[in-house]
Each structure stands twice: as structure tokens, then as C-alpha cells.
Scaffold this motif. Structure first.
Motif, mmCIF file in Angstrom:
data_model
loop_
_atom_site.group_PDB
_atom_site.id
_atom_site.type_symbol
_atom_site.label_atom_id
_atom_site.label_comp_id
_atom_site.label_asym_id
_atom_site.label_seq_id
_atom_site.Cartn_x
_atom_site.Cartn_y
_atom_site.Cartn_z
ATOM 1 N N UNK A 1 12.596 -21.727 -8.062
ATOM 2 C CA UNK A 1 12.366 -20.445 -8.719
ATOM 3 C C UNK A 1 12.256 -20.623 -10.235
ATOM 4 N N UNK A 2 11.522 -19.710 -10.867
ATOM 5 C CA UNK A 2 11.460 -19.689 -12.331
ATOM 6 C C UNK A 2 12.202 -18.458 -12.832
ATOM 7 N N UNK A 3 12.819 -18.595 -13.985
ATOM 8 C CA UNK A 3 13.562 -17.509 -14.618
ATOM 9 C C UNK A 3 12.578 -16.457 -15.113
ATOM 10 N N UNK A 4 12.836 -15.182 -14.820
ATOM 11 C CA UNK A 4 11.948 -14.107 -15.261
ATOM 12 C C UNK A 4 12.617 -13.115 -16.197
ATOM 13 N N UNK B 1 31.093 -3.953 -4.942
ATOM 14 C CA UNK B 1 32.468 -4.404 -5.186
ATOM 15 C C UNK B 1 32.833 -4.473 -6.665
ATOM 16 N N UNK B 2 31.876 -4.829 -7.525
ATOM 17 C CA UNK B 2 32.205 -5.079 -8.935
ATOM 18 C C UNK B 2 31.564 -4.099 -9.899
ATOM 19 N N UNK B 3 30.839 -3.105 -9.391
ATOM 20 C CA UNK B 3 30.209 -2.136 -10.286
ATOM 21 C C UNK B 3 28.916 -2.678 -10.885
ATOM 22 N N UNK B 4 28.573 -2.188 -12.064
ATOM 23 C CA UNK B 4 27.336 -2.605 -12.749
ATOM 24 C C UNK B 4 27.610 -3.894 -13.508
ATOM 25 N N UNK B 5 26.804 -4.929 -13.227
ATOM 26 C CA UNK B 5 27.057 -6.256 -13.797
ATOM 27 C C UNK B 5 25.759 -6.856 -14.336
ATOM 28 N N UNK B 6 25.904 -7.794 -15.267
ATOM 29 C CA UNK B 6 24.754 -8.507 -15.827
ATOM 30 C C UNK B 6 24.239 -9.521 -14.814
ATOM 31 N N UNK B 7 22.903 -9.628 -14.722
ATOM 32 C CA UNK B 7 22.296 -10.551 -13.761
ATOM 33 C C UNK B 7 21.137 -11.300 -14.401
ATOM 34 N N UNK B 8 20.744 -12.368 -13.742
ATOM 35 C CA UNK B 8 19.548 -13.110 -14.100
ATOM 36 C C UNK B 8 18.578 -13.001 -12.937
ATOM 37 N N UNK B 9 17.300 -12.871 -13.256
ATOM 38 C CA UNK B 9 16.275 -12.643 -12.247
ATOM 39 C C UNK B 9 15.323 -13.828 -12.195
ATOM 40 N N UNK B 10 14.858 -14.139 -10.985
ATOM 41 C CA UNK B 10 14.030 -15.311 -10.754
ATOM 42 C C UNK B 10 12.907 -14.959 -9.790
ATOM 43 N N UNK B 11 11.845 -15.768 -9.806
ATOM 44 C CA UNK B 11 10.704 -15.529 -8.929
ATOM 45 C C UNK B 11 10.113 -16.868 -8.470
ATOM 46 N N UNK B 12 9.603 -16.866 -7.247
ATOM 47 C CA UNK B 12 8.884 -18.005 -6.680
ATOM 48 C C UNK B 12 7.646 -17.448 -6.003
ATOM 49 N N UNK B 13 6.453 -17.877 -6.437
ATOM 50 C CA UNK B 13 5.239 -17.372 -5.786
ATOM 51 C C UNK B 13 4.715 -18.393 -4.777
ATOM 52 N N UNK B 14 3.805 -17.922 -3.957
ATOM 53 C CA UNK B 14 3.292 -18.740 -2.862
ATOM 54 C C UNK B 14 2.679 -20.049 -3.357
ATOM 55 N N UNK B 15 1.900 -20.020 -4.435
ATOM 56 C CA UNK B 15 1.236 -21.246 -4.895
ATOM 57 C C UNK B 15 2.249 -22.280 -5.369
#
Length: 196
Positions: free
Chosen positions: A158-161, A170-184
């Protein structure tokens, strides 16, 4: 990864009954799994990293999860040698993004941490998403404090987006990191792995 399929007479193969990886068997969870799932999720350090698991987590929560998976392709991650459940993984439709997109999710119970099971199961789920579900993109996210999950995501290509916030039960609103992987990218990674 090999795949076992469930078929009905006169129909094409339906959803997979199981994936077999070198050490794991991934299969749809059944009601008999509720006790094992609840026992593994009786651990706040696991549940606080998940977006949709309540705390405390009960057998009734596990039964509800098994009954109502919606449009998700969900698999119990089992050790091939013993059949013991070590966690859950799956791909579900991602309505916030364009059609043809799904989201990868997974967790491993604490007694089984550090063995590479999450990466092995995630690879199988990703392959299923791009082949059987014909997705064009798979996304993933993790809490910024979840280094172990981030390592799994990177190992899967995956790449960072970007960063953002997610709501968790369980923990409420939290900071996250998002990632993506495309078919190619997935196809390239698969062909590189095959050439080794």
C-alpha cells in the motif's frame, strides 16, 4: 494461496469456502466461532485499534458480527495445523469512495502476535479482493499509534495517502493514517514475487 469454492448445481462457483496459505486457512466465520472470537477480543489493547468493535466485547457481539456481515467478505483466520482461530480479516465495500473500491480490515489476537499471520492473511484477502471481487482499488487505515498494523500495510504494498480522523466504537474519535493499493500496483507486485 489456494482456494476452495462452494458451488451449487447449475451455477458458477460462489463465494470461497476457504483460502489456504502456507500456514493458515481463511474461512467464513460460523456461530460456533463466537466464543473464540469473543475470547480474543476480551483485550482492550486489541479492540482499541479497531474501528467497529465495541468495548467490552461479548459473545453476543461476536454472534451479531457473524450473523450480520452485510456486503463484507469476512474470514476467520485459522491455523492450518490445529484449526484454532487467531483473528479475522476481510474486505468490505467502501461506499465513501468510487465503485470498485473496497477496504481491507484485519486483527490478530494477542496470543498470536509477532508470527506474521496478519500479513499472510492480508495478502490472501487482497488477492481475493482483486480477483473474485474484481476491485480496482483497496484501501486500508490504521491508528497512528498502531505500528504493527502499519508494518502489515507496507508489506502488502500500500501507499500512504494521508492522515485523518476515524470514529471507533471503543476509543472514540482517533487520528488515523490512510493507505491505498490499486490493481496495477498489485499486479506488478504479484509478477515481481513470481519472478523470484
Amino acid at each position: 494461496m489456494t482456494e476452495e469454492m462452494t458451488e451449487r448445481p447449475g451455477q458458477r462457483a460462489l463465494s470461497p469456502r476457504a483460502f489456504v496459505t502456507p500456514r493458515l486457512r481463511l474461512r467464513p466465520p460460523v456461530l460456533d466461532d463466537a466464543e473464540a472470537i469473543a475470547a480474543l477480543l476480551d483485550d482492550y489493547d486489541v479492540v482499541k485499534m479497531l474501528s467497529r468493535a465495541p468495548w467490552p466485547y461479548t459473545i453476543e457481539d461476536a454472534e451479531d458480527f457473524i450473523h450480520d456481515r452485510g456486503g463484507e467478505a469476512v474470514f476467520a483466520i485459522c491455523l492450518k495445523t490445529s484449526g484454532d482461530i487467531v483473528g479475522i480479516c476481510g474486505i468490505h465495500g467502501n461506499g465513501m469512495h468510487r465503485a470498485g473500491s473496497g477496504e481491507l480490515g484485519y486483527w490478530i489476537g494477542r496470543p498470536f502476535w509477532g508470527n506474521g499471520y496478519a500479513t499472510e492473511a492480508a495478502h490472501a484477502a487482497i488477492d481475493y479482493g482483486f480477483t473474485a471481487l474484481c476491485l480496482d482499488e483497496i484501501t486500508a487505515h490504521c491508528r497512528v499509534i498502531n505500528e504493527a498494523s502499519r508494518r502489515v500495510i507496507w508489506k502488502c504494498g500500500f501507499r500512504f495517502t494521508g492522515s485523518g480522523m476515524i470514529d471507533t466504537d471503543a476509543a472514540g474519535r482517533v487520528a488515523s493514517e490512510n493507505f491505498s493499493l490499486d490493481r496495477s500496483c498489485w499486479q506488478s507486485l504479484k509478477s515481481w514475487g513470481a519472478s523470484r
